[in-house]
Scaffold this active site. Structure first.
Site, PDB file in Angstrom:
ATOM      1  N   SER A  63       0.857  -1.186   0.000  1.00  0.00           N
ATOM      2  CA  SER A  63       0.000   0.000   0.000  1.00  0.00           C
ATOM      3  C   SER A  63       0.893   1.236   0.000  1.00  0.00           C
ATOM      4  CB  SER A  63      -0.860  -0.001   1.267  1.00  0.00           C
ATOM      5  OG  SER A  63      -1.522   1.233   1.425  1.00  0.00           O
ATOM      6  N   TYR A 115      -1.602  -1.051  10.342  1.00  0.00           N
ATOM      7  CA  TYR A 115      -1.824  -1.484   8.946  1.00  0.00           C
ATOM      8  C   TYR A 115      -0.580  -1.121   8.133  1.00  0.00           C
ATOM      9  CZ  TYR A 115      -3.708  -1.252   4.142  1.00  0.00           C
ATOM     10  OH  TYR A 115      -3.914  -1.392   2.792  1.00  0.00           O
TER      11      TYR A 115
HETATM   12  P1  NAD Z   1     -11.733  -5.533  -0.385  1.00  0.00           P
HETATM   13  O1  NAD Z   1     -12.192  -5.564   1.029  1.00  0.00           O
HETATM   14  O2  NAD Z   1     -12.669  -5.047  -1.423  1.00  0.00           O
HETATM   15  O3  NAD Z   1     -11.224  -6.991  -0.816  1.00  0.00           O
HETATM   16  C1  NAD Z   1     -10.417  -7.749   0.041  1.00  0.00           C
HETATM   17  C2  NAD Z   1     -10.841  -9.200  -0.025  1.00  0.00           C
HETATM   18  O4  NAD Z   1      -9.961  -9.922   0.833  1.00  0.00           O
HETATM   19  C3  NAD Z   1     -12.278  -9.437   0.495  1.00  0.00           C
HETATM   20  O5  NAD Z   1     -12.995 -10.238  -0.420  1.00  0.00           O
HETATM   21  C4  NAD Z   1     -12.066 -10.171   1.812  1.00  0.00           C
HETATM   22  O6  NAD Z   1     -13.107 -11.116   2.116  1.00  0.00           O
HETATM   23  C5  NAD Z   1     -10.734 -10.861   1.560  1.00  0.00           C
HETATM   24  N1  NAD Z   1     -10.064 -11.191   2.811  1.00  0.00           N
HETATM   25  C6  NAD Z   1      -9.925 -10.402   3.909  1.00  0.00           C
HETATM   26  N2  NAD Z   1      -9.309 -11.080   4.879  1.00  0.00           N
HETATM   27  C7  NAD Z   1      -9.032 -12.309   4.380  1.00  0.00           C
HETATM   28  C8  NAD Z   1      -8.419 -13.451   4.910  1.00  0.00           C
HETATM   29  N3  NAD Z   1      -7.972 -13.493   6.172  1.00  0.00           N
HETATM   30  N4  NAD Z   1      -8.307 -14.560   4.129  1.00  0.00           N
HETATM   31  C9  NAD Z   1      -8.787 -14.542   2.853  1.00  0.00           C
HETATM   32  N5  NAD Z   1      -9.402 -13.487   2.306  1.00  0.00           N
HETATM   33  C10 NAD Z   1      -9.522 -12.380   3.063  1.00  0.00           C
HETATM   34  O7  NAD Z   1     -10.381  -4.687  -0.370  1.00  0.00           O
HETATM   35  P2  NAD Z   1      -9.472  -4.088  -1.544  1.00  0.00           P
HETATM   36  O8  NAD Z   1      -9.519  -2.627  -1.394  1.00  0.00           O
HETATM   37  O9  NAD Z   1      -9.784  -4.721  -2.827  1.00  0.00           O
HETATM   38  O10 NAD Z   1      -8.035  -4.547  -1.024  1.00  0.00           O
HETATM   39  C11 NAD Z   1      -7.191  -5.446  -1.719  1.00  0.00           C
HETATM   40  C12 NAD Z   1      -5.774  -5.198  -1.261  1.00  0.00           C
HETATM   41  O11 NAD Z   1      -5.375  -3.885  -1.676  1.00  0.00           O
HETATM   42  C13 NAD Z   1      -5.570  -5.250   0.247  1.00  0.00           C
HETATM   43  O12 NAD Z   1      -4.377  -5.910   0.530  1.00  0.00           O
HETATM   44  C14 NAD Z   1      -5.472  -3.802   0.637  1.00  0.00           C
HETATM   45  O13 NAD Z   1      -4.726  -3.603   1.804  1.00  0.00           O
HETATM   46  C15 NAD Z   1      -4.790  -3.213  -0.582  1.00  0.00           C
HETATM   47  N6  NAD Z   1      -4.975  -1.773  -0.737  1.00  0.00           N
HETATM   48  C16 NAD Z   1      -6.206  -1.260  -0.962  1.00  0.00           C
HETATM   49  C17 NAD Z   1      -6.352   0.128  -1.098  1.00  0.00           C
HETATM   50  C18 NAD Z   1      -7.692   0.775  -1.344  1.00  0.00           C
HETATM   51  O14 NAD Z   1      -7.765   2.030  -1.374  1.00  0.00           O
HETATM   52  N7  NAD Z   1      -8.768   0.023  -1.530  1.00  0.00           N
HETATM   53  C19 NAD Z   1      -5.236   0.961  -1.011  1.00  0.00           C
HETATM   54  C20 NAD Z   1      -3.988   0.395  -0.776  1.00  0.00           C
HETATM   55  C21 NAD Z   1      -3.869  -0.978  -0.659  1.00  0.00           C
END
Ligand code: NAD
Length: 267
Positions: free
Chosen positions: A142, A155
C-alpha cells in the site's frame, strides 16, 4: 511474464481489487484459483465471469490460518494441474484509531492477515513455482506501506514489512525463473472499510473518496506490471506522487498525509 495460459492464485478474490484482478486475468486468457475468506463472494466472482467458465475455480480459506493455506497447493494442483503465479492481495485495514487506543486483538488480526497471510501463501506455493519454466509472485502492499498514515499505523507497519519481505524475496530469487513484484496502491474504490469490519459512517465525509481509482483500472495496472516483470508497481497518481515526495522529504510527505487524516481521528 505473459499471463496467457498461466494459472494464477489470487487471494482476496471475492471483492474489490482481487475480483477485478481475477476478471482481468481471465480476459487475458489466464486461469484463476480465487481464494477468499468468504466462500459466497469468491463464488460470485466466478459467476460474474461466466464467459470464462472453466478458467476459474473458487477456494475458501482464511489466509491468516497457516494450516488452511498449506492445504491450498494440493487443492489448486488437483484442479488446474499446475500453478504459475500468485497474487497476494487479501488484506484488511484497521479501525481509524491511534496506536495508543488500538487493542492487541486488532493489531494481531491486522498483522496476521496482511503480513503472515502473505508469508504463508508464499511459503506454501514457492516450491511449486520454482519448478515452473517461469513464474511470478505479486504482493499487494500500500501507499501506507512507505508513508506514515496516522490512524492506520499498524496497517502501515504490516504493509511496510510486506514490502521489505517482498524485496528480500526478490533478491533471494534473483537467478531463478520466479519474478517478484511489490504493488503500492493509492486510494482505490472498494468495500475495504466495511469488509474490514469498520463503521463506514466514519468515512462518509472523507473528501478524497471521490478521487479513488476504480478497482478495474487498478487491476489492469497490476496485471500490466506483472507482464512487464516490474519490481515495483504503483497504482494511481497519488501513490506515484507520494513515493517521489517521500524520497525527497519524508517529513513533508508525512505532514501532507497527516493533514488529510486529521478529520478522521478523534481529538
Ligand atoms: P476488499 O475488502 O474489497 O477486498 C479484500 C478481499 O480480501 C475481500 O474479499 C475479503 O473477504 C478478503 N479477505 C480479507 N481477509 C481475508 C483473509 N484473512 N483470508 C482470505 N481473504 C480475506 O479490499 P481491496 O480494497 O480490494 O483490497 C485489496 C488489497 O489492496 C488489500 O491488501 C489492501 O490492503 C490493498 N490496498 C487497498 C487500497 C484501497 O484504497 N482500496 C489501497 C492500498 C492498498
Amino acid at each position: 511474464m505473459r499471463v496467457l495460459d498461466k494459472v494464477f492464485v489470487v487471494t482476496g478474490a471475492g471483492s474489490g481489487i482481487g475480483r477485478e484482478l481475477s476478471h482481468c486475468l481471465l480476459s487475458r486468457g489466464a486461469h484463476v484459483a480465487g481464494v477468499d475468506l468468504d466462500p459466497t463472494s469468491v463464488q460470485t466472482t466466478g459467476e460474474l465471469a461466466s464467459q470464462h467458465a472453466g478458467q476459474f475455480a473458487a477456494f475458501a480459506a482464511d489466509v491468516s490460518q497457516r494450516a488452511a493455506v498449506e492445504a491450498l497447493p494440493e487443492q489448486v494442483l488437483a484442479h488446474f494441474g499446475r500453478v504459475d503465479g500468485i497474487i497476494n492481495n487479501a488484506g484488511i485495514i484497521q479501525p481509524f484509531r491511534r496506536l495508543n487506543d488500538l487493542e492487541y486483538s486488532i493489531i494481531e488480526r491486522v498483522l496476521n492477515v496482511n503480513l503472515f497471510g502473505t508469508l504463508f501463501t508464499i511459503k506454501a506455493f514457492l516450491p511449486h513455482l520454482l519448478r515452473r519454466p517461469e513464474a511470478h509472485i505479486a504482493n499487494v502492499s500500500s501507499m501506507g506501506g512507505f508513508v506514515p498514515v496516522p490512524g492506520q499505523t499498524m496497517y502501515g507497519a504490516a504493509k511496510a514489512a510486506l514490502k521489505l519481505m517482498t524485496e528480500g524475496l526478490a533478491a533471494e530469487l534473483d537467478g531463478t525463473k520466479v519474478r517478484v513484484s511489490v504493488v503500492f496502491p493509492g486510494a482505490v474504490a472498494t468495500n475495504i472499510v466495511a469488509n474490514s469490519g469498520l463503521d463506514v459512517r466514519q468515512l462518509a465525509n472523507r473528501s478524497s473518496g471521490s478521487k479513488a481509482m476504480p478497482a478495474s483500472a487498478a487491476a489492469e495496472i497490476i496485471v500490466r506490471g506483472i507482464e512487464r516483470d516490474a519490481a515495483r508497481i504503483f497504482v494511481g497518481k497519488d501513490a506515484a506522487f507520494m513515493d517521489k515526495l517521500y524520497r525527497l522529504s519524508p517529513s513533508c510527505a508525512a505532514r501532507a498525509i497527516a493533514s488529510r487524516m486529521r478529520a478522521l481521528l478523534p481529538a
